[in-house]
Design an enzyme around this catalytic site. Structure first.
Site, short mmCIF file in Angstrom:
data_model
loop_
_atom_site.label_atom_id
_atom_site.label_comp_id
_atom_site.label_asym_id
_atom_site.label_seq_id
_atom_site.Cartn_x
_atom_site.Cartn_y
_atom_site.Cartn_z
N SER A 260 11.17 -3.38 43.15
CA SER A 260 11.39 -4.39 44.18
C SER A 260 10.04 -5.02 44.50
CB SER A 260 11.95 -3.71 45.44
OG SER A 260 11.87 -4.55 46.57
N TYR B 35 12.21 3.23 51.88
CA TYR B 35 12.43 2.36 50.73
C TYR B 35 11.10 1.92 50.10
CZ TYR B 35 14.64 -1.43 48.02
OH TYR B 35 15.09 -2.26 47.01
#
Length: 250
Positions: free
Chosen positions: A132, A145
């Site tokens: 990401s 995350y």
């Protein structure tokens, strides 16, 4: 003329029943690969596998103990499965933090560990880690995350160094916010922690750092993944490819 650049290859895609994973499954199958759709939702995995002539694997990747003795045969592994929690650190549930790390860092390690012996024996392999932009940049309220994706970036690079002499490459793909159920489920939490209406989250939070003001589409990620999985990308390893609309250009 049809494109069969992945013909004869066997690919495993985690989180393959929806979102980025499903887009990768469909693209890899279109290019000739036999695809194993790995997902916690067995029914959804079976449905997608049936559509592409692949195989379904119902698996809870957060149950890392069950993965420790796993042996897998695959030419391509796509580590894509993931979840999200949005919360300030002082309120972040420790069990949720551990769950995210188990699912998004420990299980990719265990799956890589399971496929490497076969890849080494065949002198060919592709490890694709769907990271990401948050593997390269941080955002508030996403401690689990962001730290898991940063760890995945490091794991991918070590895999590249060890796998290189054996014909195995390892790379990360780093998209900004993608139009998937995972992103849609964040909107209410993002609105809550930032104190804004839900209908303003995409514009004010998700697109604020990008030069291109739209969400990434799953097929765009799958297109890059299919190239990285091909013979043409044999010298591409240890890299992190952004699809972030210019976010990391700042």
């Amino acid at each position: 003329m049809s494109d069969a650049r992945l013909a004869g290859r066997r690919a495993i895609v985690t989180g393959g029943a929806s979102g980025i994973g499903r887009a990768c499954v469909e693209e890899f199958a279109r290019l000739g690969a036999t695809v194993i759709v790995a997902d916690i939702d067995g029914g959804a995995a079976a449905a997608v596998a049936a559509e592409v002539g692949g195989e379904a694997w119902q698996v809870d990747l957060a149950d890392t103990g069950a993965l420790e003795s796993l042996e897998l045969e695959a030419d391509i592994l796509v580590n894509n499965a993931g979840i999200q929690r949005v919360s300030p650190i002082e309120d972040f549930d420790p069990s949720a933090f551990r769950l995210i790390h188990d699912l998004m860092l420990v299980s990719p390690f265990l799956l890589i560990r399971a496929v490497l012996p076969g890849m080494y024996a065949r002198s060919w392999g592709r490890i694709l880690n769907i990271s990401s932009v948050h593997g390269l940049r941080a955002s508030a309220f996403k401690s689990a995350y962001v730290s898991a994706k940063h760890g995945l970036e490091g794991l991918s690079k070590v895999t590249a160094l060890e796998g290189g002499p054996h014909g195995v490459t390892s790379n990360c793909i780093d998209p900004a916010y993608v139009r998937t159920p995972l992103v849609e489920k964040q909107i209410a939490d993002q609105a809550r922690v930032h104190g804004i209406p839900e209908d303003e989250v995409i514009e004010r939070i998700m697109l604020t750092e990008t030069a291109v003001k739209r969400l990434v589409e799953p097929h765009e990620v799958a297109s890059l993944a299919s190239w990285l999985a091909s013979d043409d990308a044999g010298m591409v390893t240890g890299a992190s490819y952004t699809i972030d609309g210019g976010w990391t250009a700042r």
